[in-house]
Design an enzyme around this catalytic site. Structure first.
Site, short mmCIF file in Angstrom:
data_model
loop_
_atom_site.label_atom_id
_atom_site.label_comp_id
_atom_site.label_asym_id
_atom_site.label_seq_id
_atom_site.Cartn_x
_atom_site.Cartn_y
_atom_site.Cartn_z
CE1 TYR A 38 18.02 3.96 0.69
CE2 TYR A 38 19.85 2.46 0.40
CZ TYR A 38 18.52 2.78 0.22
OH TYR A 38 17.69 1.89 -0.42
CG ASP A 52 19.11 -0.77 -2.22
OD1 ASP A 52 19.44 -1.93 -2.55
OD2 ASP A 52 18.68 -0.49 -1.08
CG ASP A 62 9.67 7.70 -14.01
OD1 ASP A 62 10.80 8.12 -14.30
OD2 ASP A 62 8.65 8.41 -14.09
CE LYS A 95 10.35 11.15 -11.26
NZ LYS A 95 9.68 10.62 -12.45
#
Ligand code: NAD
Length: 368
Positions: free
Chosen positions: A124, A230, A206, A173
């Site tokens: 972001y 988020d 995930d 990740k």
């Protein structure tokens, strides 16, 4: 003592839920002096700017704000006011507790976790561009810095310690995004070593989503980067009963802005239908932040009892998924009036079936 608080009503359902929250805040007897400023669509109409300097100056001056949701146009139009506000005031820690409140039909009534989300950088950061003139390819840059990673991870461990929580999980990740994810992972491992009293582990984003959908009660404090946070905080809100009951807080150096996890829900704007509980629970967080714990307990208890009684609850709390026995839905204003009526008369000494609510103090703002 009088607390001067910047109040940003926001867009869509924002004016309705912030007005509800203000009514409940005033029912506590704590003295508030509200400085109402406009951001978002109203500000564009008045000044052409969705985030006027007056808003930033007011929050800098008052150090405290209660904010409604602000609409962000999708795909084009002005940049997110929410993202800009967090970056300009360096509100780096987005803290979103997901507590199941009094809903026997909630899918995961044991949920009691906190998502701690870095709120100033990551995907972001606003660094994005077209790669070619034909607009057939585009890039968004994920900015992850060691300084911001250390700061948010330390915040999460301090928060865990302060609340006597036992476990911090880093979500990243790093298997695919080896530099940005890897940097966050390294920062986490080094910081975790400084908090031997708190268990720590890691999940890939995930896998984290799957684990949360299966057994959220096993998680305590999650710390992660901006986009993942988020998404995870909406997921956690859903597990705990929905966006209508999910409050949040943004912390920076010496200032705090309280806003619900939910957005402006434009389809319900002006219908007196939206659930005011999330914004009202933001008042609870604000009261805890300034040390008004009895008033905070009263707000929490009044929300809890109103939801448990089911006489004055909005549509989202009146349906299966939240409750086992559907009831007639109430309006936003009627639910708020009931909560405000209860605030001075609830018994805050009797035990609740859930752990005490979140309390975050200003001294959690640590230099990285
Ligand atoms: P949303 O949270 O507004 O709505 C998602 C769903 O939840 C909708 O079905 C909505 O009706 C419902 N919902 C949300 N709040 C509710 C409440 N208090 N009571 C009952 N139902 C409620 O998310 P969205 O539709 O993705 O976004 C709408 C706008 O809000 C967008 O412009 C988005 O950018 C903005 N937004 C702002 C913030 C913020 O200001 N912090 C956060 C998220 C989204």
């Amino acid at each position: 003592m009088t607390y001067r608080v910047t109040l940003v009503p926001g867009d869509g359902i924002g004016p309705e839920v912030t007005s509800a929250a203000r009514e409940v805040a005033e029912a506590t007897g704590v003295d508030f002096d509200w400085e109402v400023v406009q951001a978002g669509e109203q500000a564009i109409r008045a000044t052409g700017n969705p985030l006027p300097d007056t808003v930033l100056e007011s929050i800098r001056r008052n150090h405290l704000a209660l904010k409604g949701p602000i609409t962000t146009p999708i795909g084009s139009g002005f940049r997110s006011v929410n993202v800009a506000l967090r970056q300009q005031l360096d509100l780096y820690a987005s803290v979103r507790p997901a507590r199941a409140i009094a809903g026997e039909g909630t899918r995961f009534p044991e949920t009691d976790l906190i998502v701690v989300r870095e709120a100033t950088e990551g995907l972001y950061s606003g660094v994005e561009h077209w790669v070619d003139r034909e607009h057939t390819a585009a890039e968004t840059v994920a900015v992850i810095t060691r300084k911001a990673s250390d700061r948010i991870i330390r915040f999460a461990f301090e928060l865990a310690r302060r609340q006597r929580r036992k476990h911090v999980t880093a979500v990243h990740k790093a298997n695919i995004m080896k530099t940005t994810g890897g940097l966050f992972q390294t920062a986490f491992r080094e910081m975790a070593a400084k908090y031997p009293d708190i268990a720590s582990d890691e999940r890939l984003i995930d896998n984290m989503c799957m684990q949360l959908a299966k057994k959220p009660e096993e998680y305590d404090v999650l710390v992660t980067t901006n986009l993942f946070g988020d998404i995870l905080s909406d997921l956690a809100a859903g597990l705990a009963g929905g966006l209508g009951v999910a409050p949040g807080a943004l912390y920076g150096e010496g200032m705090a802005v309280f806003e619900p996890v939910h957005g402006s829900a434009p389809k319900y704007a002006g219908l007196d239908k939206a659930d005011p509980a999330a914004e009202i629970l933001c008042v609870e967080l604000l009261l805890r932040h300034v040390g008004e714990h009895e008033a905070a307990d009263r707000v929490f208890r009044a929300v809890w009892e109103t939801i448990a009684e089911k006489k004055f609850v909005t549509y989202d709390l009146a349906l299966p998924g939240y409750t086992l026995r559907p009831v007639a839905p109430s309006s936003c204003s009627a639910m708020a009036a009931e909560i405000a009526r209860k605030v001075p008369i609830v018994d805050i000494e009797s035990p609740l079936p859930r752990p005490p609510p979140i309390a975050v103090g200003t001294d959690l703002h640590l230099e990285a």
